[in-house]
Design a protein around this motif. Structure first.
Motif, PDB file in Angstrom:
ATOM      1  N   GLN A  40       0.826  -1.213   0.000  1.00 18.08           N
ATOM      2  CA  GLN A  40       0.000   0.000   0.000  1.00 18.08           C
ATOM      3  C   GLN A  40       0.863   1.267   0.000  1.00 18.08           C
ATOM      4  N   ILE A  41       1.981   1.228   0.707  1.00 15.73           N
ATOM      5  CA  ILE A  41       2.910   2.365   0.672  1.00 15.73           C
ATOM      6  C   ILE A  41       3.365   2.596  -0.769  1.00 15.73           C
ATOM      7  N   CYS A  42       3.703   1.517  -1.447  1.00 13.38           N
ATOM      8  CA  CYS A  42       4.142   1.630  -2.848  1.00 13.38           C
ATOM      9  C   CYS A  42       3.022   2.142  -3.738  1.00 13.38           C
ATOM     10  N   HIS A  43       1.804   1.694  -3.483  1.00 14.82           N
ATOM     11  CA  HIS A  43       0.663   2.162  -4.275  1.00 14.82           C
ATOM     12  C   HIS A  43       0.432   3.654  -4.019  1.00 14.82           C
ATOM     13  N   HIS A  44       0.598   4.081  -2.770  1.00 16.49           N
ATOM     14  CA  HIS A  44       0.502   5.499  -2.418  1.00 16.49           C
ATOM     15  C   HIS A  44       1.579   6.310  -3.162  1.00 16.49           C
ATOM     16  N   LEU A  45       2.804   5.776  -3.216  1.00 21.96           N
ATOM     17  CA  LEU A  45       3.885   6.465  -3.941  1.00 21.96           C
ATOM     18  C   LEU A  45       3.552   6.584  -5.421  1.00 21.96           C
ATOM     19  N   LEU A  46       2.971   5.550  -5.966  1.00 23.71           N
ATOM     20  CA  LEU A  46       2.557   5.553  -7.369  1.00 23.71           C
ATOM     21  C   LEU A  46       1.493   6.628  -7.615  1.00 23.71           C
ATOM     22  N   LYS A  47       0.478   6.667  -6.755  1.00 24.06           N
ATOM     23  CA  LYS A  47      -0.587   7.650  -6.916  1.00 24.06           C
ATOM     24  C   LYS A  47      -0.048   9.069  -6.739  1.00 24.06           C
ATOM     25  N   THR A  48       0.861   9.235  -5.783  1.00 22.04           N
ATOM     26  CA  THR A  48       1.454  10.550  -5.537  1.00 22.04           C
ATOM     27  C   THR A  48       2.246  11.013  -6.754  1.00 22.04           C
ATOM     28  N   GLU A  49       3.059  10.112  -7.324  1.00 20.33           N
ATOM     29  CA  GLU A  49       3.853  10.486  -8.495  1.00 20.33           C
ATOM     30  C   GLU A  49       2.946  10.886  -9.664  1.00 20.33           C
ATOM     31  N   THR A  50       1.852  10.189  -9.839  1.00 20.01           N
ATOM     32  CA  THR A  50       0.902  10.523 -10.903  1.00 20.01           C
ATOM     33  C   THR A  50       0.320  11.916 -10.683  1.00 20.01           C
ATOM     34  N   LEU A  51      -0.076  12.208  -9.454  1.00 21.97           N
ATOM     35  CA  LEU A  51      -0.631  13.529  -9.134  1.00 21.97           C
ATOM     36  C   LEU A  51       0.412  14.626  -9.327  1.00 21.97           C
ATOM     37  N   PHE A  52       1.640  14.369  -8.889  1.00 25.24           N
ATOM     38  CA  PHE A  52       2.709  15.349  -9.037  1.00 25.24           C
ATOM     39  C   PHE A  52       3.007  15.591 -10.518  1.00 25.24           C
ATOM     40  N   ARG A  53       3.047  14.514 -11.294  1.00 19.37           N
ATOM     41  CA  ARG A  53       3.308  14.658 -12.729  1.00 19.37           C
ATOM     42  C   ARG A  53       2.248  15.552 -13.369  1.00 19.37           C
ATOM     43  N   LYS A  54       0.996  15.325 -13.006  1.00 15.94           N
ATOM     44  CA  LYS A  54      -0.092  16.127 -13.570  1.00 15.94           C
ATOM     45  C   LYS A  54       0.030  17.589 -13.151  1.00 15.94           C
ATOM     46  N   ALA A  55       0.422  17.832 -11.905  1.00 19.03           N
ATOM     47  CA  ALA A  55       0.586  19.205 -11.418  1.00 19.03           C
ATOM     48  C   ALA A  55       1.729  19.904 -12.157  1.00 19.03           C
ATOM     49  N   ILE A  56       2.828  19.195 -12.345  1.00 20.12           N
ATOM     50  CA  ILE A  56       3.984  19.762 -13.051  1.00 20.12           C
ATOM     51  C   ILE A  56       3.610  20.044 -14.510  1.00 20.12           C
ATOM     52  N   PHE A  57       2.947  19.091 -15.141  1.00 20.30           N
ATOM     53  CA  PHE A  57       2.515  19.268 -16.534  1.00 20.30           C
ATOM     54  C   PHE A  57       1.589  20.482 -16.649  1.00 20.30           C
ATOM     55  N   TYR A  58       0.629  20.569 -15.728  1.00 19.92           N
ATOM     56  CA  TYR A  58      -0.309  21.691 -15.719  1.00 19.92           C
ATOM     57  C   TYR A  58       0.451  23.014 -15.585  1.00 19.92           C
ATOM     58  N   GLY A  59       1.383  23.072 -14.626  1.00 15.81           N
ATOM     59  CA  GLY A  59       2.145  24.296 -14.404  1.00 15.81           C
ATOM     60  C   GLY A  59       2.942  24.707 -15.622  1.00 15.81           C
ATOM     61  N   VAL A  60       3.586  23.737 -16.249  1.00 14.40           N
ATOM     62  CA  VAL A  60       4.398  24.027 -17.438  1.00 14.40           C
ATOM     63  C   VAL A  60       3.504  24.471 -18.595  1.00 14.40           C
ATOM     64  N   GLU A  61       2.357  23.817 -18.760  1.00 14.26           N
ATOM     65  CA  GLU A  61       1.434  24.171 -19.842  1.00 14.26           C
ATOM     66  C   GLU A  61       0.862  25.574 -19.645  1.00 14.26           C
ATOM     67  N   GLN A  62       0.488  25.899 -18.414  1.00 18.08           N
ATOM     68  CA  GLN A  62      -0.133  27.197 -18.126  1.00 18.08           C
ATOM     69  C   GLN A  62       0.890  28.330 -18.112  1.00 18.08           C
ATOM     70  N   ARG A  63       2.122  27.982 -17.727  1.00 15.76           N
ATOM     71  CA  ARG A  63       3.232  28.964 -17.656  1.00 15.76           C
ATOM     72  C   ARG A  63       2.835  30.245 -16.927  1.00 15.76           C
ATOM     73  N   ILE A  64       2.131  30.093 -15.818  1.00 14.19           N
ATOM     74  CA  ILE A  64       1.784  31.261 -15.009  1.00 14.19           C
ATOM     75  C   ILE A  64       2.954  31.499 -14.056  1.00 14.19           C
ATOM     76  N   LEU A  65       3.741  32.507 -14.381  1.00 13.02           N
ATOM     77  CA  LEU A  65       4.914  32.802 -13.564  1.00 13.02           C
ATOM     78  C   LEU A  65       4.449  33.365 -12.221  1.00 13.02           C
ATOM     79  N   SER A  66       5.059  32.893 -11.168  1.00 15.37           N
ATOM     80  CA  SER A  66       4.627  33.269  -9.831  1.00 15.37           C
ATOM     81  C   SER A  66       5.849  33.420  -8.941  1.00 15.37           C
ATOM     82  N   LYS A  67       5.985  34.580  -8.364  1.00 19.73           N
ATOM     83  CA  LYS A  67       7.077  34.773  -7.409  1.00 19.73           C
ATOM     84  C   LYS A  67       6.573  34.269  -6.059  1.00 19.73           C
TER      85      LYS A  67
END
Length: 165
Positions: A40-67
């Protein structure tokens, strides 16, 4: 290979070394009520990585610069502090098989690297922030760092569980 890639690679290698030789019982065993199995820890890591990947992709796609200020994400390495997982990253009950999880983790990491490989100028990662459930607006480079720090935290948890069984 940049530092992010080195840390992502070496941390994942450590995780795989911890789980590769477990049998299905060891992998899926829960030692106490309301605790996760190694699987289950490994499954949690898998789900977390998927969520993080989506967040990073979203941020890069939107390119909303934020200080936004750097956040103290190293706190995740402090095993004395408990952090409840957001519902969206909670694992399924299983059971899981080691080869299945290893394959899923590999596929997930390949997808993450695919997103990161498309970023020509990695310095932009410091200038784009996306909201994180625990830290608020978090620069994308810290999302990546948090991913391997979070995995390191759970590697320690897995080691503790292995020592108890």
């Amino acid at each position: 290979m940049d530092d992010f890639e080195k840390y992502l690679f070496s941390t994942r290698e450590r995780l795989l070394n911890e789980i590769s030789y477990l049998n299905e019982d060891e992998f899926n065993r829960t030692l106490e009520i309301n605790t996760w199995s190694i699987a289950q820890i490994c499954h949690h890591l898998l789900k977390t990585e998927t969520l993080f990947r989506k967040a990073i992709f979203y941020g890069v796609e939107q390119r909303i610069l934020s200080k936004t200020e750097r956040k103290p994400i190293q706190i995740v390495l402090d095993m004395s502090k408990k952090f409840p997982a957001p519902k969206v990253s909670e694992p399924s009950s299983g059971p899981f098989q080691v080869p299945q999880i290893i394959q899923l983790l590999s596929d997930s990491r390949n997808k993450l690297m695919g997103v990161l490989d498309k970023i020509d100028d990695k310095s932009i990662l410091k200038e784009i922030a996306v909201n994180h459930p625990r830290f608020g607006d978090l620069p994308l480079d810290q999302w990546i760092e948090l991913l391997y720090l979070h995995e390191q935290r759970h590697i320690e948890q897995i080691k503790d569980l292995k020592a108890l069984s």
